[in-house]
Structure formats: C-alpha cells, structure tokens
Design an enzyme around this catalytic site. Structure first.
Site, short mmCIF file in Angstrom:
data_model
loop_
_atom_site.label_atom_id
_atom_site.label_comp_id
_atom_site.label_asym_id
_atom_site.label_seq_id
_atom_site.Cartn_x
_atom_site.Cartn_y
_atom_site.Cartn_z
CD GLU A 63 -3.37 1.06 1.89
OE1 GLU A 63 -3.56 -0.02 2.48
OE2 GLU A 63 -3.52 0.98 2.31
CD1 TRP A 65 -13.07 10.73 0.93
CD2 TRP A 65 -11.86 9.12 2.17
NE1 TRP A 65 -13.35 9.64 0.60
CE2 TRP A 65 -12.53 8.73 1.17
CE3 TRP A 65 -11.20 9.60 3.21
CZ2 TRP A 65 -12.26 7.61 1.52
CZ3 TRP A 65 -10.74 7.86 3.58
CH2 TRP A 65 -11.65 6.51 2.76
NE ARG A 81 -8.42 13.46 7.59
CZ ARG A 81 -7.80 12.51 6.27
NH1 ARG A 81 -8.29 12.22 5.23
NH2 ARG A 81 -7.14 11.54 6.64
CD GLU A 133 -7.44 5.81 6.17
OE1 GLU A 133 -6.68 5.52 5.67
OE2 GLU A 133 -7.73 7.18 5.62
CD GLU A 189 -1.08 8.35 0.78
OE1 GLU A 189 -0.26 7.83 1.81
OE2 GLU A 189 -1.98 8.27 0.74
CE LYS A 196 -5.77 3.19 8.79
NZ LYS A 196 -6.03 2.79 7.42
CG ASP A 219 -3.67 11.20 5.36
OD1 ASP A 219 -2.24 10.38 5.78
OD2 ASP A 219 -4.36 10.43 4.73
O1 GCW Z 1 -2.98 8.13 3.85
C1 GCW Z 1 -4.04 7.29 4.37
C2 GCW Z 1 -3.51 6.52 3.28
C3 GCW Z 1 -3.77 4.87 3.16
C4 GCW Z 1 -3.24 4.77 4.57
C5 GCW Z 1 -3.61 5.45 5.49
C6 GCW Z 1 -3.25 5.69 7.13
C7 GCW Z 1 -2.85 2.39 5.03
O2 GCW Z 1 -3.70 6.70 1.98
O3 GCW Z 1 -3.87 4.20 2.23
O4 GCW Z 1 -3.18 3.23 5.42
O5 GCW Z 1 -3.61 6.95 5.63
O6 GCW Z 1 -2.19 6.00 7.58
O7 GCW Z 1 -3.64 4.33 7.65
#
Ligand code: GCW
Length: 794
Positions: free
Chosen positions: A162, A523, A336, A286, A393, A282, A365
């Site tokens: 991922e 989101w 958020r 999500e 990312e 986690k 994020d």
């Molecule tokens: O930034 C987001 C990512 C997800 C990731 C999530 C997280 C592993 O797009 O892919 O999942 O954060 O940090 O849990």
C-alpha cells in the site's frame, strides 16, 4: 523523455551500477586504520559488526583485517560490550543501544552496553571514515534520543505494498513469506546502519490471517533474517482478530474471553518469535474495526493488547490516526484536523505504560504542508511516537524528487515534549535500488538519522548521505545537496502552496492533479475554494475551533490571518482571492507565480544535474536525469492544471507576462482519424480537450507559425496503463522521432496522471514547416495527444 540528452549520454554508459548498495558503498579512499580486529564476545549481532567492518575496510582500504578473538599486542579495532571489555578499564554508563568509539593507545575501541550498540558504533566508525573525518583521539559517545526507532512496512501478504513505489514486497508473496529472504537481511543491514531497531512487517490495514499458526511461522522466518542486524520484528494486528481468526463471537476488549484470547495468542507468538517487539494497531479508522463497536474507548482497546504483551516486554503502538471519513462536508464546523486531539485528549493517563500513541506529524494526512499535530505535548501522561511517512504518497510517489528531511525537521524542532518512539512508513521494495528513485533513498537515510538524533540538521544529513552515496567531490555534494534541500519547497510550489495541501486526486491515486477531488465528499481534506475565496476557516472565533487545540501562544498566532505564516494561511483561514500576503502579493497571484516558479525550479535541477556527467557512474547519472526530466513534465502539468482551475474559479487573470510557448492544441490540428474528446477534470488537459484514435492509425498535422529558429519540440501525449501505444513524429515528412508509451503511470484514464511528453531537442524550424504525428493505439490505450509546443533555444 528527452531524446537528444538520453542518446548523448547512453553512448557513454559504463559499469552496471544499480544503487543496491545505497549509502553503504565503501569505495576506496585514504584511511589509516589498525590492521586487525578483535571481537570480544560472541553473538550473531557481534558477528554482523565484525563482518561489516571487514567488508567496509576491504572496500575502503583494499586490505582485509586480520581477525583476532582476544586483544592482540599490535594495534587493533576492538569490539565488545563494556561488560566484555572490563580488562580495558573503561568506565562509562551507556544507555541501551548507545555506543562509544574511543581511541585507547593505538587501538580503536567500539563499545556499548549491548551488542546492538556495538553494531551501531561499528557503522558509525565506517561512516566517519567514509566522510573523511579524523580518526585521531576518538572519543565519541552517542545515545539515541528515543529507545524505539521503528519502520512500518505497509506490505500486504500478497506481495503488493500500500502506497509503495519501490516495487513489490521484499517480505511477502502470495500469502507467505518469500522463500528467499536475502533482501530482508540486506534491508536489516541498511536499517542497522541507521540505528533502526524495529520493523513492523505488514500493512496497518492488517490481514487478520497473520495471527494464524501458518503465518506466525512465516513471520518467524522474517524475524530470523533480521535478527543478526538487531532489527526486531513487530506485527500490525487487526482488532477484530479474536472473532475473525479466534472463532469467538465478539472482540469486545472488556470481555473475559477476548482478554484470554489475546493473552494466549501473544504467548503463542513469543514462542515463535522470542524477541518480538510488539504490535501496531489501526483501529476505528478508515473502515478498520475498533472499540467503538462495543462503545469502548481507545484505552480499553490498547490496554487489552498491552497487558498481553507486558510479561514479554512487548510494546503496542496504537495509531492516533482516527477520524470519521463520512463527515458531512456541508457543515462548516466539521473538521477532520480536529479528530486526533478530540479522540485522544480525554484519554490521557488511561493508557498502560507499554502503550505508545503513534501520531502523524500533521493533523490531516501527510500533506505537502501541514502544521504540527496539536496532539504532541497534549498528552503529558501518555507515551507518544511521531509517525513520519518516508514513502512519498502525496509527494510524487518516487517519480518526483522530494527530500522530506527539511519538512520533518520543522516538525521535530517544534515538538518540545519527549518522544518515546519514532515510526517511519518505509519506502522500500524489490526494485534494484530499493526506493524506485536513487534520490529517494535519502529519505530513508534521513528518517533513520533523525530517529537517532533529531538535532541533526537537514544539511548535515544530506551532505553525509551524498558523500557516502555519490562520493565527496565538491561539485557532486553541492549540486545534490542543493537539489535535495530545495526539493520540498519546489514540489509544494507546483502542487499546493499556502497551506492548500496537496491538490491531488484525493479519492483516487494521490498522484496527479485534481483540485476539486477533495471537496464535496466525507474525507475531510477540504480547501473550500469557490468563486469568492479559498481556505478552511479553522479559527475559534468563526471557524471549526481547531486553532484552540494548540497551546495559547501558538493558538493565538494561528487564530489571526495577520500572524499566520503565509505558508499555512489557507490551512487556517478562508480568505478572498485578493487577500494580500505578507510579501505584498495577492493570494491568487501568488498561486499563479509559485506554480511557475516550481516548474522552473525543476528545469533548473535538470541543468544542474547535467553538469554532473562524468562525476559518477553513468547508470545512476542517467536514471536520475531521466527521472528529473519526467518530473519537469509533471510539474508543467500541475502548473497548468492548478492555474487553469483557479483562473476559472476566481475569474481573476494571471497578471504576469509568461513566455510564449507556441502551443498548438491537438484538437486544433488537421486530424485524420483522430477525434477530439473532453478530459475530466478539464484542467488536466490543455484547452480541456485531447484527441484519441478510435482506429488502427491516426494522424495530426499542423504548419508552424513561430518565427524561424532552433527549438525544442514538445509533444504532450497520454500514457495510460492500459496499453502501449506507438507514436511517430515527422517534420516535412522526414522522421523525427519514434516512441512507445510504456511508462508505468498509475492511471487508466486520460488525465494529469497520464499526461506526459516527448521532447526533441535542437530542431531548426521556419514558418510553414509541417509537423505531423502519427499515433497507433494499443489494447485499450488510444494514442491520445494533448498539444505540441515549441520552446525557442536560449
Ligand atoms: O494516507 C492514508 C493512506 C492509506 C493509509 C492511511 C493510514 C495504510 O492513503 O493508504 O492506509 O493513510 O495511514 O492508515
């Protein structure tokens, strides 16, 4: 792709150099070191230390150290723990993993409280030698700031990763650990050289199967491969496991059967992996299950697992990344950014002492710029770890050079409370060079160095890394350092400046541009740009109240647009496009200007990099040149898309004079077979349109109207991942270029992600000359074209 440049340099390509050795290259240089090594004590970790020293000094000096098992009469490098070196009467108190490198007579002693510290000291000595530092009168004691320094792999058990951009997993394939785990050992060596002592080996979006006996046995093999390098394995767990793999009808953390299940599962794990470091969890995030299913708290969830780990000295990293991704975007009070603090602040003091709350650097994020998460320092009775994302990312996914250390430094410098641990989401995979881009290796290096010592500066880190990785010629070091140190700002300039966050496709691949993708969904990465203004009002007075989560002086600074730094203005405030920044420009003009500036900075990187030809192996030189060249193309795509979007949203024109690009829209050329199509979002293509070929072969032609001169011809086309279309370009019917669209770009659509180009350098043109491009589709890729542009030679 840049035709002339690649041909020119490819001719000179020499020895194959993949970059696999990363910063542990040990190339020849002058160094005066003892000719023998004595290792006092015995363990796999000490064996690694000795082997590394022998390997390193053989590379550097060309000589092989003589190996002794007791301290010889002649000068030696002596390795051992303080307990094993008592005969040397060294008195010191060293923390776990700390090391001490000390000249004793003509000997160099590397000692520590534990074997791992000796290994770290060994790498440190080799680093000193490679950096050309003096070895006279050594007396260097280094203690890591935080005891736990981990990397998190987001590797799935099927071998995908991922958000991984360095190839497939080195750990997993097809629901098993790979048969050949030598890459894991080699990775352990890289990690040990930085002082990383833990690695969670699977995605935080955890597959519960990992806790079944078959997979525990596989994880144990990975732990074996890491162990000689002092890297302890950790596992990401799924909170629903008592039910999904345990067969219970519940995973309620307060249910006695669940408590018993975790206890016995953890005991089973420690039988297979006696030095298991612990877990990452986690939960309630999500779509992952968590304690909320039973109305329990995050403390209930963390503690049930922590208590099972406690007798084995294991730790649970509980992620602070908890938020609602179905938030009502119409409610201007929703935010958020507030989530982590709102969720965890009330629980301070409720977590067991082997729980660490793992907090992302910023409140959203891993965006291109965020303020520091207000949770740091807000939990005085709870252990905190910082989570940094080494994998890029939202930072161009290893196709763009973005050195993240300067950004991490800003965060780390702002955090005043102690950090119990560091967690870095790693960026490595099976690619030869590990990270998909030679320059992205520096992010892993920098993460590890900062996890050991957050006081190191970004310049120190980049200089060390460059000297070890590319050699210490001043031109090489200065050029690479300059590119790396400015690269975050450059990327921010052409993606999302002023605190807009990365204006990427939030609901898609997080790579290309899509300014509106963040809006009108749950989101919560909203920037709330509309026809009147832009930015998120997070003030206490009129907004979401987020600024109130900071300590008073910081809260005051962010509460007012006047005192908020321009870099974060739009993160905290909604302002009209005509709002004037501290530098005197309006917000809208600054958006336009920075996007031009960012794209131009990447062009400059190419010019700078080109001057390094001959100063390193051709293979890495060319690979980086090609990567920067592609980045420059994407920077233009970003620039044009973002600026087009804001121009149409605001209705305010760019006031600056921009160079004439002599751009010919494909849809306005003379087309045979090709059909114009609308691109979504429209800003992703010049003029909002592209042309696609619905038959076997199509062509687009135009006569040149630009003045006579020498030009670079840029052909902007789309390279989807659904086929490999073929193109040919002609000038007055003479062949000019011939290429196939087979780059690995992460989209099947015609959009900014797949928009790319071919540049043909140094072509003499005069008015009336005809350019014609032929496209042949392949599979589901329609040989699409966006425009042809002529850039006059300077
Ligand atoms: O930034 C987001 C990512 C997800 C990731 C999530 C997280 C592993 O797009 O892919 O999942 O954060 O940090 O849990």
């Amino acid at each position: 792709m840049r035709i002339a440049a690649i041909l020119l340099f490819a001719a000179a390509a020499g020895r194959a150099e993949t970059g696999y050795d990363a910063w542990l290259r040990y190339t020849p240089r002058a160094a005066t070191v003892p000719a023998a090594i004595a290792t006092i004590g015995n363990s796999p970790v000490l064996d690694s230390a000795r082997a590394e020293l022998v390997r390193g000094l053989r590379g550097i000096t060309g000589r092989t150290l003589r190996i002794e098992s007791s301290i010889p009469a002649e000068p030696a490098i002596i390795l051992g723990t303080l307990a094993n070196l008592q005969q040397l009467n060294l008195s010191a108190t060293l923390a776990t993993d700390a090391y001490w490198i000390k000249s004793v007579g003509s000997n160099i002693v590397i000692t520590a409280q534990n074997d791992r510290g000796v290994l770290y000291g060994t790498f440190a000595l080799l680093r000193k030698i490679q950096l050309g530092e003096s070895l006279d009168n050594l007396d260097d004691r280094q203690t890591p700031r935080s005891p736990l320094r981990w990397v998190n792999q987001w590797d799935n058990l099927d071998g995908t990763i991922e958000r991984g951009y360095g190839g497939r997993s080195i750990f997993w394939d097809n629901l098993r650990a790979r048969d050949d785990l030598h890459r894991v050992s080699d990775y352990g060596r890289l990690l040990a050289s930085l002082g990383i002592n833990g690695c969670s080996i699977n995605n935080v979006n955890a597959n519960p199967k990992l806790l079944t006996p078959e997979l525990i046995a596989q994880a144990a093999r990975i732990a074996d491969a890491f162990r000689p390098w002092g890297v302890q394995v950790a596992l990401s767990i799924d909170f629903g496991s008592p039910q999904s793999v345990g067969g219970l009808d519940t995973f309620d953390p307060l249910d006695p059967r669940v408590i018993a299940w975790w206890n016995s599962k953890v005991d089973e794990l420690y039988r297979a992996i006696p030095d298991l470091a612990g877990f990452v969890l986690k939960a309630d995030s999500e779509g992952r299950v968590g304690p909320s299913t039973y109305g329990r708290t995050h403390a209930d969830a963390a503690n049930v697992v922590a208590r099972a780990l406690k007798p084995h000295h294991g730790t649970i990293f509980y992620r602070g990344f908890v938020y609602d991704h179905h938030m009502d975007w119409n409610n201007p009070k929703n935010d958020r950014a507030r989530a982590a603090y709102d969720n965890f602040k009330p629980l301070d003091g409720k977590f067991d002492d082997n729980v660490i709350i793992q907090i992302k650097n910023g409140p959203i994020d891993f965006q291109v710029r965020e303020p520091v998460s207000p949770l740091f320092g807000a939990l005085p009775k709870t252990n905190e770890a910082i989570e940094l994302q080494v994998t890029q990312e939202y930072f161009g996914q290893s196709r763009h050079t973005v050195f993240l250390v300067p950004m991490w430094k800003e965060t780390l410098d702002a955090i005043k409370s102690p950090l119990a641990a560091f967690a870095g989401v790693a960026n490595i995979g099976l690619d030869d060079n590990w990270t998909g881009n030679h320059l992205s290796q520096a992010n892993l290096y920098g993460y590890g160095r900062l996890a050991w010592n957050p006081d190191l500066t970004a310049s120190q880190i980049v200089e060390e890394w460059t000297k070890q990785t590319f050699g210490d010629d001043a031109r090489v070091v200065n050029t690479i350092a300059q590119i790396q140190l400015t690269s975050w700002r450059t990327y921010e300039n052409y993606t999302g400046p002023l605190g807009l966050q990365t204006l990427t496709d939030i609901t898609g691949n997080h790579y290309g541009v899509n300014v509106e993708a963040s809006e009108r969904n749950g989101w919560g990465q909203w920037h709330r740009a509309d026809s009147q203004g832009v930015g998120m009002d997070r003030t206490v007075a009129t907004g979401t109240g987020y600024t109130g989560q900071y300590a008073p002086p910081i809260a005051r600074m962010y509460e007012s647009a006047e005192t908020t730094p321009d870099d974060l203005l739009l993160f905290f405030h909604h302002v009209p496009y005509t709002h004037v920044l501290h530098n005197g420009k309006t917000v809208i003009q600054q958006i336009y200007d920075l996007h031009y500036q960012g794209a131009e900075q990447v062009e400059q990187y190419i010019r700078d990099w080109t001057l390094l030809h001959g100063y390193m192996d051709d293979q890495r030189f060319l690979a980086v040149l090609e990567q920067l060249d592609y980045q420059a193309v994407q920077a233009d795509v970003w620039r044009d898309a973002v600026n087009t979007w804001f121009q149409s949203a605001s209705g305010i024109k760019d006031a600056a004079a921009r160079p004439d690009l002599h751009r010919m829209e494909a849809e306005s050329m003379e087309l045979e077979g090709y059909t114009p199509v609308a691109v979504t979002p429209p800003e992703d293509a010049s003029g909002g349109k592209a042309i696609t070929c619905p038959v076997q072969k199509c062509s687009a032609a135009a006569s040149i109207t630009a003045p006579a001169g020498v030009y670079t011809i840029r052909i902007q086309y789309f390279d989807q991942n659904t086929g490999a279309s073929h193109f040919r370009a002609f000038l007055n019917n003479q062949p000019l270029a011939d290429w196939t669209a087979l780059d690995r770009l992460p989209s099947a659509k015609l959009d900014s992600t797949t928009s790319t180009r071919l540049s043909i350098l140094g072509i003499a043109l005069k008015p009336g000359d005809r350019i014609r491009i032929e496209g042949s589709p392949d599979a589901r890729e329609p040989a699409a074209l966006d425009y042809v542009e002529l850039i006059p030679n300077k």
